[in-house]
Design a protein around this motif. Structure first.
Motif, mmCIF file in Angstrom:
data_model
loop_
_atom_site.group_PDB
_atom_site.id
_atom_site.type_symbol
_atom_site.label_atom_id
_atom_site.label_comp_id
_atom_site.label_asym_id
_atom_site.label_seq_id
_atom_site.Cartn_x
_atom_site.Cartn_y
_atom_site.Cartn_z
ATOM 1 N N ALA A 1 -6.450 -4.735 -3.345
ATOM 2 C CA ALA A 1 -7.243 -4.385 -2.179
ATOM 3 C C ALA A 1 -6.364 -4.286 -0.948
ATOM 4 N N SER A 2 -6.835 -3.462 -0.025
ATOM 5 C CA SER A 2 -6.148 -3.295 1.240
ATOM 6 C C SER A 2 -7.176 -3.174 2.360
ATOM 7 N N SER A 3 -6.827 -3.744 3.502
ATOM 8 C CA SER A 3 -7.697 -3.651 4.676
ATOM 9 C C SER A 3 -7.098 -2.725 5.731
ATOM 10 N N ARG A 4 -6.075 -1.966 5.344
ATOM 11 C CA ARG A 4 -5.300 -1.211 6.330
ATOM 12 C C ARG A 4 -5.801 0.196 6.601
ATOM 13 N N GLY A 5 -6.904 0.601 6.008
ATOM 14 C CA GLY A 5 -7.379 1.961 6.270
ATOM 15 C C GLY A 5 -6.437 3.001 5.710
ATOM 16 N N LEU A 6 -6.252 3.015 4.405
ATOM 17 C CA LEU A 6 -5.266 3.859 3.747
ATOM 18 C C LEU A 6 -5.644 5.336 3.790
ATOM 19 N N ILE A 7 -4.625 6.170 3.860
ATOM 20 C CA ILE A 7 -4.852 7.603 3.706
ATOM 21 C C ILE A 7 -4.829 7.928 2.223
ATOM 22 N N LEU A 8 -5.439 9.036 1.864
ATOM 23 C CA LEU A 8 -5.611 9.356 0.442
ATOM 24 C C LEU A 8 -4.279 9.434 -0.295
ATOM 25 N N SER A 9 -3.267 9.943 0.346
ATOM 26 C CA SER A 9 -1.979 10.121 -0.326
ATOM 27 C C SER A 9 -1.284 8.800 -0.634
ATOM 28 N N SER A 10 -1.746 7.707 -0.059
ATOM 29 C CA SER A 10 -1.117 6.415 -0.287
ATOM 30 C C SER A 10 -1.884 5.536 -1.266
ATOM 31 N N LEU A 11 -2.987 6.037 -1.790
ATOM 32 C CA LEU A 11 -3.836 5.199 -2.645
ATOM 33 C C LEU A 11 -3.133 4.781 -3.935
ATOM 34 N N SER A 12 -2.213 5.559 -4.413
ATOM 35 C CA SER A 12 -1.563 5.259 -5.695
ATOM 36 C C SER A 12 -0.333 4.374 -5.564
ATOM 37 N N LEU A 13 0.003 3.974 -4.373
ATOM 38 C CA LEU A 13 1.226 3.208 -4.143
ATOM 39 C C LEU A 13 0.938 1.713 -4.142
ATOM 40 N N GLN A 14 1.681 0.959 -4.942
ATOM 41 C CA GLN A 14 1.450 -0.475 -5.013
ATOM 42 C C GLN A 14 1.671 -1.143 -3.663
ATOM 43 N N GLY A 15 2.613 -0.644 -2.910
ATOM 44 C CA GLY A 15 2.923 -1.242 -1.613
ATOM 45 C C GLY A 15 1.832 -1.076 -0.578
ATOM 46 N N SER A 16 0.829 -0.267 -0.882
ATOM 47 C CA SER A 16 -0.279 -0.076 0.054
ATOM 48 C C SER A 16 -1.250 -1.254 0.041
ATOM 49 N N TYR A 17 -1.130 -2.105 -0.975
ATOM 50 C CA TYR A 17 -2.132 -3.150 -1.198
ATOM 51 C C TYR A 17 -1.583 -4.535 -0.888
ATOM 52 N N ASP A 18 -2.388 -5.303 -0.161
ATOM 53 C CA ASP A 18 -1.983 -6.637 0.270
ATOM 54 C C ASP A 18 -2.513 -7.748 -0.619
ATOM 55 N N PHE A 19 -3.566 -7.455 -1.334
ATOM 56 C CA PHE A 19 -4.229 -8.491 -2.129
ATOM 57 C C PHE A 19 -4.305 -8.045 -3.585
ATOM 58 N N TRP A 20 -4.032 -8.990 -4.489
ATOM 59 C CA TRP A 20 -4.019 -8.702 -5.922
ATOM 60 C C TRP A 20 -4.789 -9.750 -6.700
#
Length: 125
Positions: free
Chosen positions: A96-115
């Motif tokens: 999960a991420s609370s950072r308001g991701l853009i669509l192109s970043s959804l597949s990147l593990q580094g986009s997510y803060d919580f696992w």
């Protein structure tokens, strides 16, 4: 924030499973939840993601077989997996991420803060 994944198990090829991941934290419009998986000996790979404000992404390897959805009121994401194959065998992790991701970043593990802790899916041939 804690993520609790469930729903894994043993299934025969061609079968279906539904994974769930509940978030203990408070979510907002900038929230995104995703599924990744890691097979034995392989790196973790993206499966699917969904944004609370709209928009989703699915890996080509599972497109047409797996569907991600969310119950925003319950802060929960689901992964419906149909036509499972032995190559889908892996530990599935929610993120999960609370950072308001853009669509192109959804597949990147580094986009997510919580696992979450992962749930094992085993598909027998």
């Amino acid at each position: 924030v804690q993520l609790q994944a469930s729903g894994g198990g043993l299934v025969q090829a061609g079968g279906s499973l539904r994974l769930s991941c509940a978030s203990s934290g408070r979510t907002s419009g900038s929230w995104t939840m995703a599924w990744f998986r890691q097979a034995p000996g392989n790196e973790r790979e993206f499966v699917a993601a969904i944004r609370w404000r709209g928009g989703s992404a699915t890996a080509d390897s599972v497109k047409g077989r797996f569907t991600i959805s969310a119950d925003k009121a319950k802060s929960t994401v689901f992964l419906q997996m149909n036509s499972l194959q032995p190559e889908d065998t892996a530990v599935y992790f929610c993120a999960a991420s609370s950072r308001g991701l853009i669509l192109s970043s959804l597949s990147l593990q580094g986009s997510y803060d919580f696992w979450g802790q992962g749930t094992l899916v085993t598909v027998s041939s």
